[in-house]
Design a protein around this motif. Structure first.
Motif, PDB file in Angstrom:
ATOM      1  N   GLN A   1      41.303  34.582  27.124  1.00 55.14           N
ATOM      2  CA  GLN A   1      42.075  35.669  27.706  1.00 55.14           C
ATOM      3  C   GLN A   1      42.954  35.165  28.839  1.00 55.14           C
ATOM      4  O   GLN A   1      44.132  35.546  28.951  1.00 55.14           O
ATOM      5  N   ARG A   2      42.417  34.298  29.700  1.00 48.22           N
ATOM      6  CA  ARG A   2      43.201  33.816  30.832  1.00 48.22           C
ATOM      7  C   ARG A   2      44.333  32.893  30.388  1.00 48.22           C
ATOM      8  O   ARG A   2      45.416  32.884  30.984  1.00 48.22           O
ATOM      9  N   VAL A   3      44.099  32.101  29.337  1.00 46.03           N
ATOM     10  CA  VAL A   3      45.155  31.235  28.826  1.00 46.03           C
ATOM     11  C   VAL A   3      46.307  32.077  28.284  1.00 46.03           C
ATOM     12  O   VAL A   3      47.486  31.786  28.526  1.00 46.03           O
ATOM     13  N   ARG A   4      45.979  33.130  27.548  1.00 48.85           N
ATOM     14  CA  ARG A   4      47.026  34.007  27.015  1.00 48.85           C
ATOM     15  C   ARG A   4      47.770  34.710  28.148  1.00 48.85           C
ATOM     16  O   ARG A   4      48.986  34.877  28.098  1.00 48.85           O
ATOM     17  N   THR A   5      46.997  35.133  29.185  1.00 47.70           N
ATOM     18  CA  THR A   5      47.631  35.802  30.323  1.00 47.70           C
ATOM     19  C   THR A   5      48.572  34.854  31.051  1.00 47.70           C
ATOM     20  O   THR A   5      49.668  35.234  31.477  1.00 47.70           O
ATOM     21  N   ALA A   6      48.145  33.585  31.191  1.00 49.91           N
ATOM     22  CA  ALA A   6      48.977  32.597  31.885  1.00 49.91           C
ATOM     23  C   ALA A   6      50.275  32.323  31.143  1.00 49.91           C
ATOM     24  O   ALA A   6      51.249  31.846  31.729  1.00 49.91           O
ATOM     25  N   ASN A   7      50.293  32.605  29.851  1.00 51.49           N
ATOM     26  CA  ASN A   7      51.481  32.356  29.044  1.00 51.49           C
ATOM     27  C   ASN A   7      52.559  33.435  29.221  1.00 51.49           C
ATOM     28  O   ASN A   7      53.685  33.276  28.763  1.00 51.49           O
ATOM     29  N   ARG A   8      52.181  34.533  29.884  1.00 53.22           N
ATOM     30  CA  ARG A   8      53.135  35.614  30.088  1.00 53.22           C
ATOM     31  C   ARG A   8      54.015  35.314  31.304  1.00 53.22           C
ATOM     32  O   ARG A   8      53.648  34.556  32.203  1.00 53.22           O
ATOM     33  N   GLU A   9      55.162  35.948  31.324  1.00 51.81           N
ATOM     34  CA  GLU A   9      56.086  35.746  32.438  1.00 51.81           C
ATOM     35  C   GLU A   9      55.595  36.447  33.708  1.00 51.81           C
ATOM     36  O   GLU A   9      55.835  35.981  34.809  1.00 51.81           O
ATOM     37  N   VAL A  10      54.903  37.582  33.561  1.00 50.54           N
ATOM     38  CA  VAL A  10      54.424  38.346  34.709  1.00 50.54           C
ATOM     39  C   VAL A  10      53.011  37.894  35.070  1.00 50.54           C
ATOM     40  O   VAL A  10      52.151  37.766  34.206  1.00 50.54           O
ATOM     41  N   ASN A  11      52.772  37.632  36.352  1.00 51.69           N
ATOM     42  CA  ASN A  11      51.439  37.274  36.825  1.00 51.69           C
ATOM     43  C   ASN A  11      50.609  38.542  36.998  1.00 51.69           C
ATOM     44  O   ASN A  11      50.968  39.426  37.785  1.00 51.69           O
ATOM     45  N   GLN A  12      49.502  38.620  36.246  1.00 54.10           N
ATOM     46  CA  GLN A  12      48.656  39.809  36.303  1.00 54.10           C
ATOM     47  C   GLN A  12      47.423  39.535  37.147  1.00 54.10           C
ATOM     48  O   GLN A  12      46.851  38.441  37.104  1.00 54.10           O
ATOM     49  N   PHE A  13      47.019  40.523  37.916  1.00 51.55           N
ATOM     50  CA  PHE A  13      45.839  40.414  38.772  1.00 51.55           C
ATOM     51  C   PHE A  13      45.044  41.699  38.598  1.00 51.55           C
ATOM     52  O   PHE A  13      45.526  42.792  38.906  1.00 51.55           O
ATOM     53  N   THR A  14      43.814  41.579  38.071  1.00 52.93           N
ATOM     54  CA  THR A  14      43.001  42.754  37.752  1.00 52.93           C
ATOM     55  C   THR A  14      41.813  42.842  38.692  1.00 52.93           C
ATOM     56  O   THR A  14      41.065  41.876  38.857  1.00 52.93           O
ATOM     57  N   ILE A  15      41.631  44.010  39.278  1.00 50.73           N
ATOM     58  CA  ILE A  15      40.583  44.253  40.267  1.00 50.73           C
ATOM     59  C   ILE A  15      39.560  45.223  39.679  1.00 50.73           C
ATOM     60  O   ILE A  15      39.922  46.304  39.204  1.00 50.73           O
ATOM     61  N   GLY A  16      38.299  44.860  39.702  1.00 46.27           N
ATOM     62  CA  GLY A  16      37.233  45.753  39.258  1.00 46.27           C
ATOM     63  C   GLY A  16      36.661  46.518  40.441  1.00 46.27           C
ATOM     64  O   GLY A  16      36.421  45.947  41.506  1.00 46.27           O
ATOM     65  N   PHE A  17      36.452  47.816  40.266  1.00 43.08           N
ATOM     66  CA  PHE A  17      35.840  48.618  41.325  1.00 43.08           C
ATOM     67  C   PHE A  17      34.770  49.504  40.717  1.00 43.08           C
ATOM     68  O   PHE A  17      34.699  49.676  39.500  1.00 43.08           O
ATOM     69  N   MET A  18      33.915  50.062  41.554  1.00 44.38           N
ATOM     70  CA  MET A  18      32.825  50.900  41.061  1.00 44.38           C
ATOM     71  C   MET A  18      32.666  52.129  41.940  1.00 44.38           C
ATOM     72  O   MET A  18      33.208  52.183  43.050  1.00 44.38           O
ATOM     73  N   PRO A  19      31.960  53.150  41.457  1.00 45.13           N
ATOM     74  CA  PRO A  19      31.785  54.380  42.237  1.00 45.13           C
ATOM     75  C   PRO A  19      31.218  54.095  43.618  1.00 45.13           C
ATOM     76  O   PRO A  19      30.326  53.259  43.783  1.00 45.13           O
ATOM     77  N   GLY A  20      31.741  54.792  44.609  1.00 41.49           N
ATOM     78  CA  GLY A  20      31.217  54.677  45.957  1.00 41.49           C
ATOM     79  C   GLY A  20      31.920  53.645  46.818  1.00 41.49           C
ATOM     80  O   GLY A  20      31.633  53.541  48.013  1.00 41.49           O
ATOM     81  N   VAL A  21      32.841  52.863  46.244  1.00 40.96           N
ATOM     82  CA  VAL A  21      33.595  51.872  47.006  1.00 40.96           C
ATOM     83  C   VAL A  21      35.071  52.265  46.924  1.00 40.96           C
ATOM     84  O   VAL A  21      35.692  52.162  45.871  1.00 40.96           O
ATOM     85  N   ILE A  22      35.623  52.740  48.031  1.00 43.25           N
ATOM     86  CA  ILE A  22      37.013  53.194  48.066  1.00 43.25           C
ATOM     87  C   ILE A  22      37.929  51.989  48.258  1.00 43.25           C
ATOM     88  O   ILE A  22      37.890  51.326  49.304  1.00 43.25           O
ATOM     89  N   VAL A  23      38.742  51.697  47.253  1.00 41.73           N
ATOM     90  CA  VAL A  23      39.562  50.487  47.298  1.00 41.73           C
ATOM     91  C   VAL A  23      41.061  50.771  47.361  1.00 41.73           C
ATOM     92  O   VAL A  23      41.853  49.836  47.499  1.00 41.73           O
ATOM     93  N   THR A  24      41.457  52.036  47.293  1.00 39.77           N
ATOM     94  CA  THR A  24      42.891  52.349  47.244  1.00 39.77           C
ATOM     95  C   THR A  24      43.678  51.756  48.412  1.00 39.77           C
ATOM     96  O   THR A  24      44.733  51.141  48.202  1.00 39.77           O
ATOM     97  N   PRO A  25      43.222  51.897  49.675  1.00 38.32           N
ATOM     98  CA  PRO A  25      43.995  51.298  50.777  1.00 38.32           C
ATOM     99  C   PRO A  25      44.119  49.783  50.656  1.00 38.32           C
ATOM    100  O   PRO A  25      45.170  49.218  50.989  1.00 38.32           O
ATOM    101  N   ILE A  26      43.077  49.119  50.166  1.00 40.84           N
ATOM    102  CA  ILE A  26      43.117  47.666  50.033  1.00 40.84           C
ATOM    103  C   ILE A  26      44.095  47.261  48.935  1.00 40.84           C
ATOM    104  O   ILE A  26      44.903  46.341  49.106  1.00 40.84           O
TER     105      ILE A  26
END
Length: 292
Positions: free
Chosen positions: A82-107
């Motif tokens: 998956q990361r090799v295919r992602t690296a082949n794209r022109e746009v750099n993607q960064f995916t953040i995992g979050f879970m209930p009870g942790v407010i991450v929107t401001p970050i």
């Protein structure tokens, strides 16, 4: 001798199905062909992985160990692709995992301002699958609740989170605000007791029961809470999750006598993406403990 990823995938299928016939159907191959592949894997490793008799297919001690190691190995192999295919794209993607009870929107909003070159995505995870998301590459970084498997991840502790116990709204303790873990000795804990080391109550279920066994814990938090609502047990969770799983037939009481659960940020040890360190430092600054 190098392990064959394909054979490892076959092995995991048989181990999870507890049947060569069902595993062969799942893999879209014939049972004799699958048996040959498993025998070849056993010869490669010089061990017996399964005991086969009229009652079914069960793992040997060596098989249990291989299953424990094979799942993260297969997930890592998938993550590499998956990361090799992602690296082949022109746009750099960064995916953040979050879970209930942790407010991450401001970050996330601040990080997007700091790293405009990234295409940022946010993915919902849970305590039960947080490791899977990290291993198989679905997320680059993930807010987690410790513990995690040792030696696999960089971990940035952020803050301790108190724990609550879910009880039926009909339970005699339902009107209380807090309860001590010792007061719940007569109740059944609907999760692996290793999640609550201080627990001394009833745990009639087997934490290592095979898939499909009636002795297994409920598979999801939702199923656990449904069982709690019926009055058949209790469930312990981090306090931040209680609001996310609010329902009229379940109450959440502060649980005294148990250690808090640490909320942290985690990512794979071998990753060198510089934005990971940048995001970790931002999370530490915005969620971590303040200066003494």
């Amino acid at each position: 001798m190098d392990l064959d990823i394909r054979r490892m995938r076959y092995f995991v299928a048989v181990a999870e199905e507890c049947s060569f016939v069902r595993a062969a159907s799942r893999l879209y191959m014939t049972q004799p062909a699958l048996s040959r592949q498993i025998r070849a894997l056993e010869e490669d490793l010089d061990v017996v992985l399964f005991l086969r008799d009229r009652q079914g297919t069960v793992l040997t001690r060596a098989g249990h160990q291989l299953l424990e190691d094979a799942r993260p190995m297969l997930a890592m192999a998938q993550a590499v692709q998956q990361r090799v295919r992602t690296a082949n794209r022109e746009v750099n993607q960064f995916t953040i995992g979050f879970m209930p009870g942790v407010i991450v929107t401001p970050i996330v909003r601040e990080f997007a301002r700091m790293a405009p070159q990234l295409d940022i995505d946010v993915v919902h995870t849970s305590v039960t699958d947080q490791v899977d998301f990290l291993l198989d590459g679905r997320v680059d970084v993930c807010y987690v609740r410790l513990p995690l498997p040792e030696g696999m991840f960089e971990v940035v502790p952020l803050f301790p989170e108190p724990r609550v116990v879910a009880l039926s709204s009909e339970h005699p303790f339902a009107e209380l605000k807090a309860v001590h873990v010792e007061d719940l000795r007569d109740m059944t804990l609907l999760q692996d007791p290793r999640d609550v080391p201080e627990w001394r109550g009833r745990v009639p279920l087997d934490p290592v029961a095979p898939p499909g066994d009636a002795g297994r814990f409920p598979a999801t938090i939702e199923e656990c809470l449904q069982t709690v609502a019926f009055g058949s047990g209790c469930y312990v969770m981090p306090a931040g999750m209680a609001g996310f799983y609010r329902r009229d037939d379940v109450v959440y009481l502060t649980l005294e006598g148990v250690a808090p659960r640490m909320v942290a940020l985690a990512y794979s040890k071998h990753r060198t993406m510089p934005e990971l360190l940048q995001f970790a430092e931002l999370s530490r600054r915005m969620l971590g403990p303040g200066p003494d």
